[in-house]
Motif scaffolding. Structure first.
Motif, PDB file in Angstrom:
ATOM      1  N   UNK A  11       0.840  -1.197   0.000  1.00  0.00           N
ATOM      2  CA  UNK A  11       0.000   0.000   0.000  1.00  0.00           C
ATOM      3  C   UNK A  11       0.872   1.242   0.000  1.00  0.00           C
ATOM      4  N   UNK A  12       0.450   2.246  -0.738  1.00  0.00           N
ATOM      5  CA  UNK A  12       1.137   3.524  -0.790  1.00  0.00           C
ATOM      6  C   UNK A  12       0.962   4.217   0.547  1.00  0.00           C
ATOM      7  N   UNK A  13       2.086   4.545   1.231  1.00  0.00           N
ATOM      8  CA  UNK A  13       1.935   5.171   2.550  1.00  0.00           C
ATOM      9  C   UNK A  13       1.155   6.478   2.495  1.00  0.00           C
ATOM     10  N   UNK A 127      -2.159  -4.337  -9.626  1.00  0.00           N
ATOM     11  CA  UNK A 127      -1.143  -3.378 -10.070  1.00  0.00           C
ATOM     12  C   UNK A 127      -1.632  -2.367 -11.108  1.00  0.00           C
ATOM     13  N   UNK A 128      -2.524  -2.757 -12.005  1.00  0.00           N
ATOM     14  CA  UNK A 128      -2.950  -1.869 -13.092  1.00  0.00           C
ATOM     15  C   UNK A 128      -4.167  -1.044 -12.692  1.00  0.00           C
ATOM     16  N   UNK A 129      -5.217  -1.711 -12.213  1.00  0.00           N
ATOM     17  CA  UNK A 129      -6.480  -1.034 -11.934  1.00  0.00           C
ATOM     18  C   UNK A 129      -6.443  -0.285 -10.610  1.00  0.00           C
ATOM     19  N   UNK A 130      -5.880  -0.902  -9.566  1.00  0.00           N
ATOM     20  CA  UNK A 130      -5.869  -0.277  -8.243  1.00  0.00           C
ATOM     21  C   UNK A 130      -4.537   0.367  -7.892  1.00  0.00           C
ATOM     22  N   UNK A 131      -3.507   0.170  -8.703  1.00  0.00           N
ATOM     23  CA  UNK A 131      -2.213   0.766  -8.410  1.00  0.00           C
ATOM     24  C   UNK A 131      -1.546   0.194  -7.186  1.00  0.00           C
ATOM     25  N   UNK A 139       2.698 -13.491  -6.347  1.00  0.00           N
ATOM     26  CA  UNK A 139       2.205 -13.821  -7.678  1.00  0.00           C
ATOM     27  C   UNK A 139       2.604 -15.238  -8.063  1.00  0.00           C
ATOM     28  N   UNK A 140       3.839 -15.629  -7.761  1.00  0.00           N
ATOM     29  CA  UNK A 140       4.290 -16.979  -8.089  1.00  0.00           C
ATOM     30  C   UNK A 140       3.471 -18.026  -7.342  1.00  0.00           C
ATOM     31  N   UNK A 141       3.178 -17.768  -6.066  1.00  0.00           N
ATOM     32  CA  UNK A 141       2.373 -18.711  -5.283  1.00  0.00           C
ATOM     33  C   UNK A 141       0.957 -18.811  -5.840  1.00  0.00           C
ATOM     34  N   UNK A 142       0.392 -17.678  -6.250  1.00  0.00           N
ATOM     35  CA  UNK A 142      -0.953 -17.666  -6.826  1.00  0.00           C
ATOM     36  C   UNK A 142      -1.009 -18.482  -8.102  1.00  0.00           C
ATOM     37  N   UNK A 143      -0.039 -18.287  -8.985  1.00  0.00           N
ATOM     38  CA  UNK A 143      -0.034 -19.000 -10.264  1.00  0.00           C
ATOM     39  C   UNK A 143       0.251 -20.490 -10.065  1.00  0.00           C
ATOM     40  N   UNK A 144       1.059 -20.832  -9.064  1.00  0.00           N
ATOM     41  CA  UNK A 144       1.311 -22.244  -8.778  1.00  0.00           C
ATOM     42  C   UNK A 144       0.046 -22.929  -8.267  1.00  0.00           C
ATOM     43  N   UNK A 145      -0.711 -22.237  -7.429  1.00  0.00           N
ATOM     44  CA  UNK A 145      -1.959 -22.802  -6.916  1.00  0.00           C
ATOM     45  C   UNK A 145      -2.977 -22.962  -8.035  1.00  0.00           C
ATOM     46  N   UNK A 146      -3.020 -21.990  -8.953  1.00  0.00           N
ATOM     47  CA  UNK A 146      -3.912 -22.105 -10.107  1.00  0.00           C
ATOM     48  C   UNK A 146      -3.527 -23.308 -10.954  1.00  0.00           C
ATOM     49  N   UNK A 228      -6.683   3.235 -14.529  1.00  0.00           N
ATOM     50  CA  UNK A 228      -6.576   3.269 -13.061  1.00  0.00           C
ATOM     51  C   UNK A 228      -7.890   3.697 -12.421  1.00  0.00           C
ATOM     52  N   UNK A 229      -8.176   3.093 -11.286  1.00  0.00           N
ATOM     53  CA  UNK A 229      -9.433   3.390 -10.588  1.00  0.00           C
ATOM     54  C   UNK A 229      -9.368   4.739  -9.897  1.00  0.00           C
ATOM     55  N   UNK A 230     -10.501   5.381  -9.806  1.00  0.00           N
ATOM     56  CA  UNK A 230     -10.624   6.603  -9.016  1.00  0.00           C
ATOM     57  C   UNK A 230     -10.335   6.265  -7.549  1.00  0.00           C
ATOM     58  N   UNK A 231      -9.635   7.140  -6.818  1.00  0.00           N
ATOM     59  CA  UNK A 231      -9.290   6.833  -5.416  1.00  0.00           C
ATOM     60  C   UNK A 231     -10.484   6.478  -4.549  1.00  0.00           C
ATOM     61  N   UNK A 232     -11.630   7.134  -4.758  1.00  0.00           N
ATOM     62  CA  UNK A 232     -12.813   6.828  -3.949  1.00  0.00           C
ATOM     63  C   UNK A 232     -13.318   5.425  -4.274  1.00  0.00           C
ATOM     64  N   UNK A 233     -13.349   5.091  -5.547  1.00  0.00           N
ATOM     65  CA  UNK A 233     -13.754   3.744  -5.947  1.00  0.00           C
ATOM     66  C   UNK A 233     -12.783   2.717  -5.396  1.00  0.00           C
ATOM     67  N   UNK A 234     -11.494   3.038  -5.453  1.00  0.00           N
ATOM     68  CA  UNK A 234     -10.478   2.119  -4.923  1.00  0.00           C
ATOM     69  C   UNK A 234     -10.718   1.839  -3.442  1.00  0.00           C
TER      70      UNK A 234
END
Length: 246
Positions: A11-13, A127-131, A139-146, A228-234
């Motif tokens: 998260x961005x501080x 990373x793309x939509x919510x920044x 990510x590696x663990x997620x793809x291995x589980x998939x 990128x999502x609007x901060x309020x939507x995020x």
């Protein structure tokens, strides 16, 4: 990996932290916005099925008649199957054949669906939509589980059959292909190196029609292009997403 799903997102501080990730006793987050209508959130947060109802074609294609929805999608398809005179292969009257479809529908909620959504969000949407960057380890663990879940899908359900529950397409196949298109939309080459699964996808696409197949998944296949999502939507969306992919 449930709690790890939250730890893996940096998260961005300088940004406001979603209330649901604060310490115990913090104020409860606001209720999530509606899926449709005023205040609805944009973006492919749920399976990308067409909104429209094409009643004249429901007899052939239950997929076309199902609106976007996550938890509701199975219930909607079962409702349509009972309401309209669709061919028996979609949800067989034979008890044994029907039980095989039900077995898959019960299995997929906490396995294939969860892992496909995690792949989409960890690889692209965070990373793309919510920044929000996702660590390489997460990510590696997620793809291995998939990958392990895809193997189970092949070994337990597909085996050497034409479709997941037998020689004919059923609701199990429609639900499965919808989930699998989430990691495809994230750029995951899940059918490479899996010739049986790739052949099954081609049979499903041929059974429902290439045009309908593309229409049903056009939104999710453009996930990588999400602005990128609007901060309020995020802020409103983050708690719901974290709960969905745990």
């Amino acid at each position: 990996m449930g709690s790890g799903g939250q730890r893996g997102v940096a998260h961005d501080p300088g940004s406001q932290r979603p209330e649901s990730l604060e310490s115990p006793g913090s104020p409860r987050p606001p209720p999530p916005p509606p899926r449709h209508g005023p205040g609805a959130l944009p973006g492919p947060a749920v399976p990308a099925l067409p909104r429209r109802l094409h009643l004249r074609q429901e007899e052939r294609h239950p997929l076309r008649a199902a609106p976007r929805g996550a938890a509701q999608s199975v219930a909607i398809l079962l409702y349509l199957n009972r309401k309209y005179k669709v061919p028996d292969h979609w949800y067989p009257q034979d008890l044994q054949a029907c039980a095989r479809v039900d077995e898959y529908l019960a299995w997929q909620h906490t396995t294939l669906r969860r892992n496909c959504l995690r792949a989409l969000w960890h690889k692209v949407m965070f990373p793309v939509f919510l920044g929000e960057p996702v660590s390489p380890e997460m990510l590696a663990a997620t793809l291995a589980e998939l990958d392990a879940t895809l193997q189970l899908l092949e070994d337990k359900f597909l085996q050497n059959k034409a479709f997941l529950t037998g020689p004919h397409i059923s609701l199990a196949d429609l639900i499965a292909i919808t989930e699998l298109m989430h990691p495809v939309g994230a750029g995951c080459q899940i059918f490479e190196g899996r010739p049986k699964l790739a052949a099954w996808r081609r049979r499903v696409e041929a059974a429902v029609g290439e045009d309908l197949f593309q229409e049903a998944h056009e939104v999710i296949l453009k996930a990588k292009d999400s602005p990128p999502a609007d901060p309020i939507i995020k802020q409103k969306l983050m708690p719901r997403v974290l709960a969905m992919i745990q």
